[in-house]
Enzyme design. Structure first.
Site, PDB file in Angstrom:
ATOM      1  N   SER A   1      22.617  56.437  99.879  1.00  0.00           N
ATOM      2  CA  SER A   1      23.961  56.188 100.376  1.00  0.00           C
ATOM      3  C   SER A   1      24.977  56.169  99.245  1.00  0.00           C
ATOM      4  O   SER A   1      24.722  55.641  98.165  1.00  0.00           O
ATOM      5  CB  SER A   1      24.010  54.842 101.100  1.00  0.00           C
ATOM      6  OG  SER A   1      25.333  54.535 101.495  1.00  0.00           O
TER       7      SER A   1
ATOM      8  N   GLU B   1      27.497  69.428  86.436  1.00  0.00           N
ATOM      9  CA  GLU B   1      26.411  70.195  85.832  1.00  0.00           C
ATOM     10  C   GLU B   1      25.084  69.436  85.942  1.00  0.00           C
ATOM     11  O   GLU B   1      24.036  70.025  86.222  1.00  0.00           O
ATOM     12  CB  GLU B   1      26.742  70.482  84.370  1.00  0.00           C
ATOM     13  CG  GLU B   1      25.716  71.319  83.654  1.00  0.00           C
ATOM     14  CD  GLU B   1      26.121  71.568  82.215  1.00  0.00           C
ATOM     15  OE1 GLU B   1      25.989  72.724  81.784  1.00  0.00           O
ATOM     16  OE2 GLU B   1      26.565  70.618  81.530  1.00  0.00           O
TER      17      GLU B   1
ATOM     18  N   ARG C   1      30.634  67.980  83.482  1.00  0.00           N
ATOM     19  CA  ARG C   1      29.279  67.646  83.016  1.00  0.00           C
ATOM     20  C   ARG C   1      28.509  66.865  84.086  1.00  0.00           C
ATOM     21  O   ARG C   1      27.311  67.051  84.263  1.00  0.00           O
ATOM     22  CB  ARG C   1      29.317  66.850  81.711  1.00  0.00           C
ATOM     23  CG  ARG C   1      29.769  67.650  80.527  1.00  0.00           C
ATOM     24  CD  ARG C   1      28.763  68.768  80.198  1.00  0.00           C
ATOM     25  NE  ARG C   1      29.253  69.569  79.106  1.00  0.00           N
ATOM     26  CZ  ARG C   1      29.639  70.853  79.228  1.00  0.00           C
ATOM     27  NH1 ARG C   1      29.574  71.475  80.370  1.00  0.00           N
ATOM     28  NH2 ARG C   1      30.058  71.508  78.178  1.00  0.00           N
TER      29      ARG C   1
END
Length: 149
Positions: free
Chosen positions: A116, A93, A90
């Site tokens: 960073s 995703e 997830r």
């Protein structure tokens, strides 16, 4: 990501002792996320931090091996494949769907550069909600502008 045998033993010892990443973090003066990353071999401890972790987890029998694992330069990252663990997927995703929008918003606000992951912190908080508890993730990375040459 293949979990190392050291990580498996460290996590098992943490569980057996009833410890939390947050508790270990307080012992070390580090964040719970840094400690979790350390046990997964994604961060590098000082010799003193490694000795403290080994002691807290009761792993003195193999002290040298675990201290070596915790103080070695890590191979960071998940590896070359898309993660299959549902929670990790997830996050992947989210980056797939919102990566370019995130990039555009950062560029709009800061200019051409990156966030960073070295000068960086991450915190996870639990937000209670009557419709279902929510996971709040706070990422804070230093902005690094691209150099013109």
């Amino acid at each position: 990501m293949d979990i190392s045998e050291y990580t498996e033993v460290l996590l098992d010892a943490k569980e057996e002792k009833g410890l939390t990443f947050e508790g270990l973090g307080k012992t070390l003066g580090r964040s719970e996320m840094w400690v979790a990353a350390l046990l997964y071999g994604q961060m590098k401890a000082s010799p003193e931090e490694a000795a403290r972790v080994v002691s807290e987890l009761g792993l003195e029998e193999d002290k040298e091996a675990f201290e070596y694992f915790l103080t070695s330069f890590p191979n960071k990252g998940l590896g070359p494949v898309v993660p299959t663990d549902p929670l990790i997927y997830r996050l992947y995703e989210i980056v797939q769907v919102f990566g370019y929008p995130f990039k555009s918003v950062v560029h709009e606000k800061f200019g051409d550069g990156i966030m960073s992951a070295i000068d960086y912190t991450m915190h996870v908080e639990k937000e209670e909600d009557p419709a279902g508890d929510r996971v709040k993730v706070i990422l804070s990375g230093k902005f690094l502008p691209y150099k013109k040459f």
